[in-house]
Design a protein around this motif. Structure first.
Motif, mmCIF file in Angstrom:
data_model
loop_
_atom_site.group_PDB
_atom_site.id
_atom_site.type_symbol
_atom_site.label_atom_id
_atom_site.label_comp_id
_atom_site.label_asym_id
_atom_site.label_seq_id
_atom_site.Cartn_x
_atom_site.Cartn_y
_atom_site.Cartn_z
ATOM 1 N N ARG A 240 -5.784 48.583 40.868
ATOM 2 C CA ARG A 240 -7.298 48.173 40.657
ATOM 3 C C ARG A 240 -8.222 49.159 41.597
ATOM 4 N NH1 ARG A 240 -5.024 42.753 40.075
ATOM 5 N NH2 ARG A 240 -4.822 42.567 42.058
ATOM 6 N N GLN A 241 -7.788 49.377 42.816
ATOM 7 C CA GLN A 241 -8.621 50.301 43.725
ATOM 8 C C GLN A 241 -8.735 51.803 43.185
ATOM 9 O OE1 GLN A 241 -6.293 50.098 47.375
ATOM 10 N NE2 GLN A 241 -7.239 48.178 48.108
ATOM 11 N N ALA A 242 -7.830 52.245 42.479
ATOM 12 C CA ALA A 242 -7.658 53.676 41.920
ATOM 13 C C ALA A 242 -8.778 53.507 40.938
ATOM 14 C CB ALA A 242 -6.363 54.132 41.480
ATOM 15 N N ALA A 243 -8.687 52.515 39.849
ATOM 16 C CA ALA A 243 -9.485 52.537 38.951
ATOM 17 C C ALA A 243 -10.936 52.313 39.135
ATOM 18 C CB ALA A 243 -9.265 51.188 37.901
ATOM 19 N N GLU A 244 -11.050 51.602 40.404
ATOM 20 C CA GLU A 244 -12.643 51.381 40.589
ATOM 21 C C GLU A 244 -13.125 52.582 41.262
ATOM 22 O OE1 GLU A 244 -12.072 48.201 43.500
ATOM 23 O OE2 GLU A 244 -11.655 46.537 42.209
ATOM 24 N N VAL A 245 -12.228 53.528 42.122
ATOM 25 C CA VAL A 245 -13.084 54.900 42.574
ATOM 26 C C VAL A 245 -13.414 55.780 41.414
ATOM 27 C CG1 VAL A 245 -11.982 54.432 44.773
ATOM 28 C CG2 VAL A 245 -10.832 55.849 43.243
ATOM 29 N N ALA A 246 -12.809 55.669 40.315
ATOM 30 C CA ALA A 246 -13.046 56.590 39.185
ATOM 31 C C ALA A 246 -14.284 56.367 38.622
ATOM 32 C CB ALA A 246 -11.824 56.628 38.223
ATOM 33 N N THR A 247 -15.236 57.440 38.527
ATOM 34 C CA THR A 247 -16.413 57.187 37.610
ATOM 35 C C THR A 247 -16.370 58.015 36.520
ATOM 36 O OG1 THR A 247 -17.435 59.103 38.941
ATOM 37 C CG2 THR A 247 -17.705 56.852 39.797
ATOM 38 N N ARG A 248 -15.192 58.380 36.220
ATOM 39 C CA ARG A 248 -14.990 59.382 34.930
ATOM 40 C C ARG A 248 -13.994 58.561 34.023
ATOM 41 N NH1 ARG A 248 -18.598 63.860 35.090
ATOM 42 N NH2 ARG A 248 -19.628 63.481 36.925
ATOM 43 N N PRO A 249 -13.757 58.729 32.833
ATOM 44 C CA PRO A 249 -12.511 58.209 31.986
ATOM 45 C C PRO A 249 -11.391 58.700 32.532
ATOM 46 C CG PRO A 249 -14.565 58.822 30.618
ATOM 47 C CD PRO A 249 -14.865 59.365 32.001
ATOM 48 N N PHE A 250 -10.370 57.775 32.630
ATOM 49 C CA PHE A 250 -9.138 58.375 33.095
ATOM 50 C C PHE A 250 -8.229 57.934 32.288
ATOM 51 C CE2 PHE A 250 -9.572 54.324 35.367
ATOM 52 C CZ PHE A 250 -8.494 53.629 35.231
ATOM 53 N N ILE A 251 -7.097 58.670 32.373
ATOM 54 C CA ILE A 251 -5.734 58.382 31.589
ATOM 55 C C ILE A 251 -4.711 58.748 32.260
ATOM 56 C CG2 ILE A 251 -6.794 58.945 29.210
ATOM 57 C CD1 ILE A 251 -5.404 61.672 29.010
ATOM 58 N N TYR A 252 -3.605 57.826 31.940
ATOM 59 C CA TYR A 252 -2.431 57.992 32.695
ATOM 60 C C TYR A 252 -1.329 59.069 32.172
ATOM 61 C CZ TYR A 252 -3.812 53.621 35.089
ATOM 62 O OH TYR A 252 -4.311 52.689 35.795
ATOM 63 N N LEU A 253 -0.728 59.977 33.128
ATOM 64 C CA LEU A 253 0.319 61.102 32.545
ATOM 65 C C LEU A 253 1.667 60.001 32.915
ATOM 66 C CD1 LEU A 253 1.310 62.556 35.331
ATOM 67 C CD2 LEU A 253 -1.086 63.141 35.396
ATOM 68 N N SER A 254 2.961 60.646 32.249
ATOM 69 C CA SER A 254 4.078 60.074 32.615
ATOM 70 C C SER A 254 4.579 60.491 33.736
ATOM 71 C CB SER A 254 4.775 60.323 31.356
ATOM 72 O OG SER A 254 4.996 61.608 30.979
ATOM 73 N N ALA A 255 4.209 62.151 34.053
ATOM 74 C CA ALA A 255 4.746 62.799 35.325
ATOM 75 C C ALA A 255 6.562 62.888 35.359
ATOM 76 C CB ALA A 255 4.444 61.928 36.602
ATOM 77 N N GLY A 256 6.956 62.953 34.180
ATOM 78 C CA GLY A 256 8.459 63.001 34.016
ATOM 79 C C GLY A 256 9.406 62.065 34.095
ATOM 80 N N VAL A 257 8.764 60.787 34.262
ATOM 81 C CA VAL A 257 9.631 59.520 34.569
ATOM 82 C C VAL A 257 10.168 59.219 33.231
ATOM 83 C CG1 VAL A 257 8.148 58.820 36.357
ATOM 84 C CG2 VAL A 257 7.809 57.955 34.152
ATOM 85 N N SER A 258 11.263 58.039 33.187
ATOM 86 C CA SER A 258 11.652 57.764 31.929
ATOM 87 C C SER A 258 10.720 56.882 31.281
ATOM 88 C CB SER A 258 12.892 57.009 32.469
ATOM 89 O OG SER A 258 12.455 55.786 33.009
ATOM 90 N N ASN A 259 11.194 56.648 29.817
ATOM 91 C CA ASN A 259 10.195 56.079 29.130
ATOM 92 C C ASN A 259 10.069 54.346 29.436
ATOM 93 O OD1 ASN A 259 9.968 54.071 26.265
ATOM 94 N ND2 ASN A 259 8.730 56.047 26.262
ATOM 95 N N ALA A 260 11.357 53.940 30.039
ATOM 96 C CA ALA A 260 11.140 52.795 30.548
ATOM 97 C C ALA A 260 10.405 52.329 31.764
ATOM 98 C CB ALA A 260 12.721 52.065 30.981
ATOM 99 N N GLN A 261 10.492 53.464 32.627
ATOM 100 C CA GLN A 261 9.409 53.331 34.010
ATOM 101 C C GLN A 261 8.017 53.665 33.665
ATOM 102 O OE1 GLN A 261 10.727 56.005 37.074
ATOM 103 N NE2 GLN A 261 8.785 55.724 38.066
ATOM 104 N N PHE A 262 7.748 54.486 32.513
ATOM 105 C CA PHE A 262 6.222 54.606 32.238
ATOM 106 C C PHE A 262 5.768 53.451 31.706
ATOM 107 C CE2 PHE A 262 2.945 56.879 29.603
ATOM 108 C CZ PHE A 262 2.127 57.100 30.648
ATOM 109 N N VAL A 263 6.476 52.817 30.705
ATOM 110 C CA VAL A 263 5.924 51.612 30.028
ATOM 111 C C VAL A 263 5.561 50.784 30.981
ATOM 112 C CG1 VAL A 263 6.718 49.939 28.519
ATOM 113 C CG2 VAL A 263 7.048 52.347 27.672
ATOM 114 N N GLU A 264 6.801 50.490 31.914
ATOM 115 C CA GLU A 264 6.672 49.368 32.886
ATOM 116 C C GLU A 264 5.346 49.622 33.732
ATOM 117 O OE1 GLU A 264 7.607 45.970 35.615
ATOM 118 O OE2 GLU A 264 7.666 46.476 33.613
#
Length: 336
Positions: A240-264
């Motif tokens: 929530r804190q990260a989302a609140e400081v963003a004043t631009r649209p933001f999207i998440y990157l997977s950063a090379g983690v497993s599919n299970a970790q990214f989905v979680e």
């Protein structure tokens, strides 16, 4: 935010009709070359440009029907652009792979034969830049990076093409970014980076960000490894804190983690109620196909992508059900 008509048109090309960016990433270069080489048991130099393009072409062909856009690179991918599904938007990387390791600070560089004009001429809908960034690095190092991004933002604005900025956190002291100690500091690295690059002088249109926690160290997460850096409630607070400081649209990157970790991680973003606008997901979707390509060839890779790869990308797409249209965060009343 104010967006030109050109940027609005491109943003709509990159997102689905709900305004969600459900993009696949296939701009990996050095890391992909090394991974294919390791799976083949050969020197990375033995992985030819033709092999790189072949792998990328298979991913583009099979996965873009399930994505709103695809991120590629101009070094190996220009010959496979026509393999993408109709109405799939295109992002092209502008930065050189890796970073300058002759001096501290992980300083970025641009591809020498690429410009924003050329990216536009190749038919892209967005320019993507990746930088390694920590708010806690030397101020002189960060000032170089700030000026670097200011220049690219101005170049993109001149050509009315959206600027997607990806920043990957790191430990300036050389710690393991996948380890427990960095996990404890990661929330402040991500939050500080999102705050900085939301500033108007950078002219960034979409922030491509890491999730602010490492789900492996979130107590009670589905991928918890037994060592606690944060409770689940603390993790949700950081989202929530990260989302609140963003004043631009933001999207998440997977950063090379497993599919299970990214989905979680996306499930936690949903639970936290963040107003993210989608994903740009690469290796979590297709990296398990690398050894198949390395040992059995491109047809076997395409077969794997058609089953497991599609399953992976659909799992990510399903996990983005709570994402918000990019135009809400951008403050665009009417999307073109």
């Amino acid at each position: 935010m104010q967006l030109s008509n050109g940027k609005l048109r491109h943003m709509n090309a990159l997102s689905n009709k709900e305004g969600i960016i459900a993009a696949a990433a296939m701009d990996q270069r050095g890391s992909l070359q090394n991974s294919i080489a390791a799976a083949k048991g050969v020197d990375p130099k033995a992985v030819t440009p033709e092999m790189m393009a072949e792998f990328k072409g298979a991913v583009v062909k099979v996965l873009t029907p399930h994505a709103s856009a695809i991120l590629l690179d101009p070094e190996y991918s220009l010959g496979v652009l026509d393999k993408r599904a109709p109405n799939t938007g295109l992002l092209l990387a502008y930065e050189a792979t890796g970073y300058d390791n002759t001096q501290p600070g992980r300083l970025p560089d641009l591809l020498p034969h690429v410009s924003v004009k050329r990216i536009v001429d190749w038919g892209a809908d967005a320019v993507k830049i990746l930088i390694y960034y920590s708010p806690f690095d030397d101020p002189n190092v960060n000032d170089i990076k700030h000026a670097f991004i200011e220049r690219i933002g101005a170049e993109c604005e001149s050509y009315e093409i959206p600027f997607f900025l990806e920043f990957v956190g790191y430990d300036p002291k050389g710690g393991d970014e996948k380890g427990f100690e960095f996990a404890k500091s990661k929330p402040q690295v991500v939050i500080g980076s999102m705050r900085e690059y939301s500033k108007p002088q950078y002219k960034v249109d979409v922030l491509k960000v890491e999730v602010p926690v490492n789900a492996n160290f979130v107590e009670g997460s589905s991928v918890y490894k037994g060592q606690k850096a944060y409770t689940r409630e603390e993790a949700l607070k950081y989202f929530r804190q990260a989302a609140e400081v963003a004043t631009r649209p933001f999207i998440y990157l997977s950063a090379g983690v497993s599919n299970a970790q990214f989905v979680e991680s996306l499930n936690m973003a949903t639970e936290a109620g963040t107003d993210y606008s989608g994903v740009l997901c690469g290796r979590a979707t297709w990296k398990e196909g690398i050894p198949i390509y390395a040992t059995k060839g491109v047809k076997a890779l395409e077969e794997w992508l058609s089953t497991e790869g599609v399953k992976n990308i659909n799992a990510v797409n399903a996990a983005t059900k709570s994402a918000k249209p990019w135009w809400v965060k951008a403050g665009v009343a009417v999307h073109a």
